[in-house]
Design a protein around this motif. Structure first.
Motif, PDB file in Angstrom:
ATOM      1  N   ASP A 460       0.825  -1.213   0.000  1.00 49.56           N
ATOM      2  CA  ASP A 460       0.000   0.000   0.000  1.00 49.56           C
ATOM      3  C   ASP A 460       0.858   1.262   0.000  1.00 49.56           C
ATOM      4  N   GLY A 461       2.159   1.124   0.267  1.00 50.80           N
ATOM      5  CA  GLY A 461       3.050   2.263   0.169  1.00 50.80           C
ATOM      6  C   GLY A 461       3.324   2.660  -1.266  1.00 50.80           C
ATOM      7  N   ASP A 462       2.943   1.817  -2.202  1.00 53.12           N
ATOM      8  CA  ASP A 462       3.118   2.117  -3.631  1.00 53.12           C
ATOM      9  C   ASP A 462       1.872   2.758  -4.240  1.00 53.12           C
ATOM     10  N   ASN A 463       0.888   3.073  -3.400  1.00 53.03           N
ATOM     11  CA  ASN A 463      -0.329   3.709  -3.912  1.00 53.03           C
ATOM     12  C   ASN A 463      -0.005   5.122  -4.404  1.00 53.03           C
ATOM     13  N   ARG A 464       0.197   5.260  -5.691  1.00 52.91           N
ATOM     14  CA  ARG A 464       0.575   6.537  -6.276  1.00 52.91           C
ATOM     15  C   ARG A 464       0.102   6.602  -7.730  1.00 52.91           C
ATOM     16  N   THR A 465       0.325   7.782  -8.315  1.00 52.17           N
ATOM     17  CA  THR A 465       0.082   7.950  -9.748  1.00 52.17           C
ATOM     18  C   THR A 465       1.423   7.899 -10.465  1.00 52.17           C
ATOM     19  N   TYR A 466       1.524   7.038 -11.468  1.00 49.61           N
ATOM     20  CA  TYR A 466       2.772   6.829 -12.178  1.00 49.61           C
ATOM     21  C   TYR A 466       2.653   7.359 -13.609  1.00 49.61           C
ATOM     22  N   THR A 467       3.737   7.958 -14.075  1.00 47.07           N
ATOM     23  CA  THR A 467       3.753   8.572 -15.409  1.00 47.07           C
ATOM     24  C   THR A 467       4.844   7.956 -16.257  1.00 47.07           C
ATOM     25  N   CYS A 468       4.454   7.541 -17.458  1.00 51.03           N
ATOM     26  CA  CYS A 468       5.435   7.053 -18.437  1.00 51.03           C
ATOM     27  C   CYS A 468       5.543   8.098 -19.544  1.00 51.03           C
ATOM     28  N   THR A 469       6.761   8.574 -19.799  1.00 45.31           N
ATOM     29  CA  THR A 469       6.997   9.574 -20.839  1.00 45.31           C
ATOM     30  C   THR A 469       8.044   9.057 -21.809  1.00 45.31           C
ATOM     31  N   VAL A 470       7.755   9.204 -23.093  1.00 42.78           N
ATOM     32  CA  VAL A 470       8.691   8.807 -24.140  1.00 42.78           C
ATOM     33  C   VAL A 470       9.210  10.066 -24.819  1.00 42.78           C
ATOM     34  N   TYR A 471      10.545  10.215 -24.840  1.00 45.92           N
ATOM     35  CA  TYR A 471      11.184  11.383 -25.433  1.00 45.92           C
ATOM     36  C   TYR A 471      11.951  10.992 -26.703  1.00 45.92           C
ATOM     37  N   SER A 472      12.018  11.936 -27.626  1.00 47.90           N
ATOM     38  CA  SER A 472      12.884  11.756 -28.784  1.00 47.90           C
ATOM     39  C   SER A 472      14.310  12.148 -28.404  1.00 47.90           C
ATOM     40  N   LYS A 473      15.242  11.967 -29.324  1.00 50.19           N
ATOM     41  CA  LYS A 473      16.634  12.319 -29.073  1.00 50.19           C
ATOM     42  C   LYS A 473      16.768  13.808 -28.764  1.00 50.19           C
ATOM     43  N   GLU A 474      15.882  14.637 -29.374  1.00 49.42           N
ATOM     44  CA  GLU A 474      15.941  16.088 -29.172  1.00 49.42           C
ATOM     45  C   GLU A 474      15.240  16.523 -27.896  1.00 49.42           C
ATOM     46  N   GLY A 475      14.618  15.581 -27.183  1.00 45.14           N
ATOM     47  CA  GLY A 475      13.934  15.911 -25.941  1.00 45.14           C
ATOM     48  C   GLY A 475      12.462  16.230 -26.111  1.00 45.14           C
ATOM     49  N   ASN A 476      11.919  16.070 -27.317  1.00 45.81           N
ATOM     50  CA  ASN A 476      10.493  16.306 -27.542  1.00 45.81           C
ATOM     51  C   ASN A 476       9.682  15.110 -27.044  1.00 45.81           C
ATOM     52  N   ILE A 477       8.521  15.399 -26.493  1.00 43.07           N
ATOM     53  CA  ILE A 477       7.662  14.336 -25.967  1.00 43.07           C
ATOM     54  C   ILE A 477       6.943  13.644 -27.111  1.00 43.07           C
ATOM     55  N   LEU A 478       7.103  12.330 -27.201  1.00 41.89           N
ATOM     56  CA  LEU A 478       6.423  11.532 -28.217  1.00 41.89           C
ATOM     57  C   LEU A 478       5.165  10.868 -27.664  1.00 41.89           C
ATOM     58  N   LEU A 479       5.169  10.582 -26.349  1.00 41.48           N
ATOM     59  CA  LEU A 479       4.048   9.881 -25.726  1.00 41.48           C
ATOM     60  C   LEU A 479       4.098  10.128 -24.228  1.00 41.48           C
ATOM     61  N   ARG A 480       2.921  10.271 -23.624  1.00 40.39           N
ATOM     62  CA  ARG A 480       2.872  10.417 -22.168  1.00 40.39           C
ATOM     63  C   ARG A 480       1.560   9.816 -21.668  1.00 40.39           C
ATOM     64  N   LYS A 481       1.670   8.981 -20.613  1.00 41.01           N
ATOM     65  CA  LYS A 481       0.487   8.361 -20.039  1.00 41.01           C
ATOM     66  C   LYS A 481       0.642   8.246 -18.538  1.00 41.01           C
ATOM     67  N   LYS A 482      -0.497   8.395 -17.830  1.00 40.23           N
ATOM     68  CA  LYS A 482      -0.511   8.257 -16.374  1.00 40.23           C
ATOM     69  C   LYS A 482      -1.394   7.092 -15.970  1.00 40.23           C
ATOM     70  N   LEU A 483      -0.990   6.426 -14.893  1.00 40.45           N
ATOM     71  CA  LEU A 483      -1.750   5.313 -14.318  1.00 40.45           C
ATOM     72  C   LEU A 483      -1.766   5.463 -12.805  1.00 40.45           C
ATOM     73  N   GLU A 484      -2.911   5.148 -12.222  1.00 38.38           N
ATOM     74  CA  GLU A 484      -3.011   5.196 -10.755  1.00 38.38           C
ATOM     75  C   GLU A 484      -3.015   3.769 -10.199  1.00 38.38           C
ATOM     76  N   LEU A 485      -2.088   3.488  -9.304  1.00 35.99           N
ATOM     77  CA  LEU A 485      -1.983   2.160  -8.696  1.00 35.99           C
ATOM     78  C   LEU A 485      -2.637   2.177  -7.327  1.00 35.99           C
ATOM     79  N   LYS A 486      -3.499   1.180  -7.109  1.00 43.18           N
ATOM     80  CA  LYS A 486      -4.176   1.055  -5.825  1.00 43.18           C
ATOM     81  C   LYS A 486      -3.930  -0.353  -5.298  1.00 43.18           C
ATOM     82  N   VAL A 487      -3.101  -0.442  -4.260  1.00 40.54           N
ATOM     83  CA  VAL A 487      -2.781  -1.735  -3.635  1.00 40.54           C
ATOM     84  C   VAL A 487      -3.627  -1.865  -2.384  1.00 40.54           C
ATOM     85  N   LYS A 488      -4.512  -2.865  -2.387  1.00 38.49           N
ATOM     86  CA  LYS A 488      -5.409  -3.064  -1.243  1.00 38.49           C
ATOM     87  C   LYS A 488      -4.725  -3.935  -0.197  1.00 38.49           C
ATOM     88  N   GLY A 489      -4.821  -3.517   1.048  1.00 42.70           N
ATOM     89  CA  GLY A 489      -4.212  -4.275   2.138  1.00 42.70           C
ATOM     90  C   GLY A 489      -4.949  -5.586   2.387  1.00 42.70           C
TER      91      GLY A 489
END
Length: 518
Positions: A460-489
């Motif tokens: 349950d200590g991992d209950n957070r929102t996680y973001t995956c970001t994909v960058y190009s070589k120049e640093g431009n964002i190609l993809l971004r997604k968020k997921l919320e993890l809910k670990v039940k005790g």
């Protein structure tokens, strides 16, 4: 013979009189009188009307205006330029013209020795105006203006509108220097007949009329010294007639109580709502109009925090005015002023972009022509798992073609690194200590597009929102997604047989007191 001669003189003078036509109800009318000759030392300029007693309409001396012998019907309604004797412009302004003001006016000047007639003006006040009705969405509407007078080559025609402010709608001849005087609201939306001087048909064609075009329009014809005016009242109605509007109100009352209101919400809500899942490549914020927009308008998108999202002006995007949050993330369609599609594309939206976005169109004077709000709601998918499982997968798959030098970065809501993939290898040294030896990504992920992350031994200590970001070589964002993890005790409970069993709980485990029974 003498009688015939007098009639010819009268007829000749009447034919040479300047004709001024005006509709009743206008604010004022100008009776022109220009003089280019010698002005005596002690001049007096007089405006008279011979069919009235007294005949004086307005008098001006070198010392100023003289209203002592003025006819009572013109009291407080006439005005000449204070510098008339210096400029030789003796034109008279008559305020609030009425039907009884129709008649023949004479402008003359005297210097003590004699009186000289400068101009005869025939004023015609008409108690009529044309009303034109059209439905919004029509291709065009014609505002009629016709005259039987012969029109010489140097005739000038002006279409103006005085409400809410004085605007030049169209001018003929349509020369380049005069075109600049046309109000931006009517740019590229007006036209007159090509052979108007021959036919006397000075009607104006107004393209793509909208409700804001409703109001009074004045057609003014300058023929030699004559000034002819006609008024047209335009009424642009919405799509629905009154009976349909009433029916729509009843329909809304019925729909409010049912689920159809959600389906048809964009017809009834002033704020259009757009919902997408986090991880989509882009989202479209709609803003369309059937109105014809002039070339010099400014289109501005703002969020609810007054950050500039996108600015379009002078036929180009102004990226330097954007807030840094939206840099390289927005774009508008080409030919947007021609199509009326002012929609905005926002790339890589996340829940941090949840806001009300406002599309505002300004004319060159800064007046608002159009304003629409769009509410963006980016949903963050949830991943639920019981505490104690061996691992959990944070799913992310894309069909985008990812370059070999792409960088994939997984972070938590505290901005700590879970996992970094770059240069075709995992960069484990960049991981935060909490996630050491607990994460794993798929092999050959750039080819398959499966960027999912496996997190081992979640609690349950991992209950957070996680973001995956994909960058190009120049640093431009190609993809971004968020997921919320809910670990039940999980809580251990004992059944009647004394066996220990696990029971899932959405709350933290609480130790049982010795005297508690389960």
């Amino acid at each position: 013979m003498m009688l015939v001669l007098l009639l010819l003189i009268y007829t000749s003078q009447h034919a040479l009189a300047v004709v001024v036509e005006m509709n009743a109800g206008e604010m004022s009318v100008l009776l022109p009188c220009q003089f280019s000759g010698f002005i005596p030392d002690d001049p007096t300029v007089m405006w008279t009307r011979n069919d009235l007693v007294p005949k004086s309409v307005h008098v001006q001396h070198k010392e100023g205006d003289d209203f002592q012998g003025q006819n009572q019907r013109y009291r407080g309604r006439t005005k000449m330029r204070p510098d008339a004797l210096d400029t030789s412009d003796f034109s008279l302004t008559l305020r609030k013209p009425e039907m009884t003001d129709s008649g023949n006016y004479t402008c003359s000047i005297s210097g003590g020795r004699g009186e000289r007639t400068l101009e005869d003006v025939e004023l015609q006040i008409k108690d009529q105006q044309v009303e034109v009705k059209v439905v919004e969405g029509s291709d065009s509407v014609i505002l009629p203006c016709k005259t039987k007078h012969d029109l010489p080559e140097d005739t000038r025609v002006e279409w103006t509108r005085s409400n809410p402010e004085l605007m030049l709608v169209h001018i003929y001849p349509h020369k380049s220097d005069q075109r600049k005087k046309q109000d931006g609201l009517y740019r590229d939306r007006t036209a007159v007949n090509k052979d108007l001087l021959r036919t006397g048909d000075l009607s104006l064609t107004l393209k793509h009329p909208t409700e804001r075009d409703s109001g009074g329009y004045i057609c003014t014809i300058y023929r030699d010294k004559d000034i002819l005016r006609q008024k047209v009242v335009l009424q642009v109605k919405g799509w629905f007639p009154p009976w349909a509007t009433a029916l729509l109100v009843l329909l809304v009352l019925f729909v409010v109580s049912g689920g159809l209101l959600f389906h048809f919400r964009h017809y009834f809500m002033s704020v259009y709502k757009v919902e997408v899942d986090s991880g989509v490549e882009s989202v479209l914020l709609p803003c369309k109009t059937v109105a014809h927009l002039p070339e010099d308008v400014k289109v501005e998108w703002m969020d609810s925090d007054d950050k500039k999202v996108h600015v379009y002006q002078s036929s180009s995007d102004h990226s330097d005015e954007k807030h840094q949050v939206y840099r390289n993330r927005t774009e508008m369609k080409r030919n947007l002023l021609r199509t009326g599609d002012l929609s905005l594309t926002l790339k890589h939206p996340t829940n941090e972009d949840n806001s009300t976005y406002t599309c505002t169109v300004y004319n060159r004077e800064g007046n608002i022509l159009l304003k629409k709000d769009v509410l963006l709601a980016v949903r963050v998918p949830q991943v639920e798992v019981d505490s104690g499982v061996e691992s959990v997968q944070l799913p992310l798959k894309t069909t985008l073609h990812l370059p070999e030098d792409a960088k994939i970065e997984w972070k938590d809501s505290d901005d700590d690194h879970l996992h970094v993939y770059e240069k075709r290898f995992d960069q484990l040294e960049q991981q935060d200590q909490v996630y050491k030896d607990r994460t794993k990504m798929n092999e050959d992920l750039l080819r398959t597009g499966d960027l999912s992350l496996t997190l081992k031994h979640p609690t349950d200590g991992d209950n957070r929102t996680y973001t995956c970001t994909v960058y190009s070589k120049e640093g431009n964002i190609l993809l971004r997604k968020k997921l919320e993890l809910k670990v039940k005790g999980r809580v251990q409970v004992q059944d009647q047989t004394g066996d220990i069993r696990n029971r899932s709980s959405s709350i933290d485990p609480t130790p049982l007191m010795a005297d508690q029974s389960v």
